[in-house]
Each structure stands twice: as structure tokens, then as C-alpha cells.
Design an enzyme around this catalytic site. Structure first.
Site, PDB file in Angstrom:
ATOM      1  CB  THR A  58      37.759  51.838  41.460  1.00  0.00           C
ATOM      2  OG1 THR A  58      39.126  51.523  41.623  1.00  0.00           O
ATOM      3  CG2 THR A  58      37.195  50.454  40.858  1.00  0.00           C
ATOM      4  CE  LYS A  70      40.984  47.177  40.039  1.00  0.00           C
ATOM      5  NZ  LYS A  70      41.886  46.855  41.153  1.00  0.00           N
ATOM      6  CE  LYS A 119      37.263  46.531  41.818  1.00  0.00           C
ATOM      7  NZ  LYS A 119      38.145  45.265  42.176  1.00  0.00           N
ATOM      8  CD  GLU A 156      43.811  44.056  39.670  1.00  0.00           C
ATOM      9  OE1 GLU A 156      43.902  44.001  40.885  1.00  0.00           O
ATOM     10  OE2 GLU A 156      43.288  45.204  39.123  1.00  0.00           O
ATOM     11  CG  ASP A 189      43.898  41.301  43.600  1.00  0.00           C
ATOM     12  OD1 ASP A 189      44.383  40.878  44.509  1.00  0.00           O
ATOM     13  OD2 ASP A 189      42.879  42.081  43.473  1.00  0.00           O
ATOM     14  CE  LYS A 221      43.765  44.360  45.663  1.00  0.00           C
ATOM     15  NZ  LYS A 221      42.394  43.933  45.293  1.00  0.00           N
ATOM     16  CG  ASP A 228      43.074  50.249  42.305  1.00  0.00           C
ATOM     17  OD1 ASP A 228      42.730  51.224  42.488  1.00  0.00           O
ATOM     18  OD2 ASP A 228      42.775  49.135  42.487  1.00  0.00           O
ATOM     19  CG  ASP A 261      40.282  54.014  43.749  1.00  0.00           C
ATOM     20  OD1 ASP A 261      40.596  52.950  44.194  1.00  0.00           O
ATOM     21  OD2 ASP A 261      39.378  54.339  42.991  1.00  0.00           O
TER      22      ASP A 261
END
Length: 329
Positions: free
Chosen positions: A126, A149, A151, A202, A226, A248, A298, A300
Site C-alpha cells: 500500500t 494499492k 490510497k 475499492e 469494503d 477483513k 491485501d 501488507d
């Protein structure tokens, strides 16, 4: 049968650099750590919780203390799902119970979960919100990684995507808006991002506004829910609006609930993504079991830290390897 003992403590992992997303900036990963000892075996769990729902290490500790008697009396993972709601506290306890069972019976957690064959996990790395030129510089450091990824917020998201693509021409790319956009902004940004080969956008809109989404809004780029997904009850409202759902363990309350949610999501026709909150290797190790059936990963969070657990998950060029038993599972 040996008496169980539950131990709970907060911990803070320093990050390599401030981590900025649309909701704010974090300088550390504040987590709760749980240990369940039974005889010579100790099961361990870790959770960062769901900060945007008000979860903190202190609030998670209170929830865990509320079920101490049941856990120390022998409550298992299925009972735990009825004792606590979805969230970080249940994730930490559930992870510790998986780890304890694996250690007691000498069978890896992934086998206990029904995974036939373990494979390494290609995880996104990320890049937090920063100016476009800094996005390009960060992407150059990850140019050989399979997934990046990014943001983004409302300020210059297309410029940030273009910068990452310059820095990492071959990486597959996820753009995460963390609920920051309107539908009109999604339509505009997606069309502008499409030439840069974005694989996934996302959570573009705030959770609860999913009904506003319509086919074509993302210009053919796959959308992933998400924050809009916590339990199987949320799935019907996401059908036809998202192609992926991000599961998650902090949100859904542990691996036990996540595996059930994954089965329900696939039955509704969704492709699966597995993600994580900030936290160390123990917090993401159970999610690597779920990752064995996910198209996008994802996980990380430990890579973003300046420190991690002893015997931490091995991470090389965007690939994560099997947690060793000394860590978890």
C-alpha cells in the site's frame, strides 16, 4: 483437562512512515494481543480493530474481559461467535483459539480450516496518500511487486494513479478511496483512470450509499465493497453493484466468521478479496488461511511497520509465505 488462562494486553507497533488515507493519518498500529494458555500450549491472537467504528485497544479489552469466564471455562470458536459481535475483540480471541487448537493437536490451522494445499500469497503493498511526485517515487521502490494499492482522497486521485503507473508500469493496481467520493466523482475519475490499467476501485462511495451505484459508473473497472460489508446480511444489497467484496477479519470478527462469509459471498456471485487493518504478523496470519481462496489479497500491514513479531511472516517482493508455528497456527 488443563485449566485455561486468558491474558490480554495492548501494544503499539511503530510505522515506517505516517500512513495517510482519506479518513486521516496514523503513526502507529495500536493493537490488542490475546493469549489463551492451556497446559503447555499457548494460542495467540492480535487485532487492530475497526477504528472508523470507534474500536480501540481499550474498548476491545473491555469486550474480551466480558467473556473471560466463558473462554477460561472452555468456550470454543463457534460459541465465541454467539458471545461477541463482529469486530476486533472477537477476531483476536478467535485467532487465539485457532492457534491453540493447532498447537494442541499438532495440525496446522490451514489444514483444520479445510485448505487442501498451501500456496504463498501475492499481496498488494500500500502507498498512502501523498503528492503525485512522491507516489511515483514510492511506486519505483515497488516496481517488481505484483500488486500495488494506492490510497486516494478527493484531491488529485487521477494524477496520483498516473504517477504510480509511471513508477511501476507492470504492477496490477488497486485504487482505494475509503468512501471519499460521490457517484459523480466516481464516474469522472474512473473514466480518467481507465487508460492507466487500474484493476480495482475499492469503496468509492460512503457505506450505506451503495444503492446509488449503477452499471457503467466505474467505466468497466471492477468495484470492491469494503466498509459496506461486515456480515452476510449486507451481501444482498451489494449484488449488481460490486464485483468483489473485501473480507477483513477485524470487521467480520475472526477467521471462523470470515470463512462462513466467504462461502456466502461466493454463493451470491462475488469474487473475493481479503484485506486487513494495521497490525503485526499475528494479526494477518489467520487471514492468510482465507487468502487461499481469494483472487485479490491485501495483507501488507506488517510490512508497513518499523518492527514486528519474532518469527514474523516472511515477505519477499510482494509475496508472503506460510507463517511458522512459532508465530501462529
Amino acid at each position: 483437562m488443563s485449566r485455561r488462562v486468558l491474558r490480554v494486553r495492548p501494544h503499539a507497533w511503530p510505522l515506517k512512515e505516517p500512513f495517510a488515507i482519506a479518513r486521516g493519518v496514523r503513526n502507529e498500529a495500536a493493537v490488542i494481543v490475546v493469549e489463551i494458555a492451556e497446559g503447555a500450549c499457548v494460542g495467540r491472537g492480535e487485532a487492530g480493530g475497526v477504528a472508523y467504528r470507534g474500536e480501540t485497544p481499550a474498548s476491545m479489552a473491555l469486550q474480551i474481559e466480558s467473556v473471560r469466564t466463558a473462554i477460561e471455562a472452555g468456550a470454543g470458536r463457534e460459541a465465541l461467535c454467539a458471545l461477541l459481535p463482529a469486530g476486533g475483540a472477537r477476531h483476536a480471541l478467535d485467532a487465539a483459539l485457532w492457534d491453540l487448537e493447532a498447537k494442541r493437536c499438532g495440525v496446522p490451522a490451514w489444514r483444520l480450516a479445510g485448505v487442501r494445499q498451501w500456496r504463498p500469497v501475492a499481496s498488494a503493498v500500500t502507498i498512502g496518500i501523498r503528492p503525485p511526485e512522491a507516489c511515483e517515487q514510492a511506486a519505483r521502490g515497488y516496481a517488481g511487486f505484483p500488486w500495488i494499492k494506492l490510497k486516494v482522497g478527493r484531491d488529485a486521485p487521477v494524477e496520483a494513479v498516473a504517477a504510480v503507473r509511471r513508477g511501476a508500469p507492470r504492477a496490477r493496481l488497486i485504487v482505494d478511496a475509503n468512501q471519499a467520493w460521490t457517484r459523480a466523482e466516481l464516474r469522472t475519475h474512473a473514466r480518467a483512470m481507465r487508460p492507466y490499467g487500474v484493476d480495482l476501485i475499492e469503496q468509492p462511495l460512503p457505506a450505506g450509499e451503495d444503492a446509488a451505484l449503477a452499471p457503467g459508473d466505474a467505466a468497466g473497472i471492477a468495484l470492491c465493497a469494503d466498509e459496506s460489508l461486515s456480515t452476510a446480511d449486507d451481501l444482498p444489497g451489494l449484488v449488481g453493484r460490486y464485483r468483489y467484496v473485501n473480507i477483513k477479519l477485524d470487521k467480520v470478527g475472526g477467521l471462523t466468521a470470515a470463512l462462513a462469509l466467504a462461502a456466502a459471498a461466493k454463493a451470491h456471485g462475488f469474487a473475493l478479496m481479503v484485506g486487513c487493518m494495521l497490525g503485526g504478523s499475528v494479526s494477518v496470519a489467520p487471514a492468510m488461511v482465507l487468502a487461499q481462496q481469494c483472487a485479490v489479497c491485501d495483507l501488507d500491514a506488517p510490512w508497513l511497520q518499523a518492527d514486528d513479531w519474532p518469527d514474523a511472516i516472511a515477505w519477499r517482493d510482494g509475496t508472503m509465505y506460510l507463517p511458522v508455528p512459532a508465530l501462529w497456527g
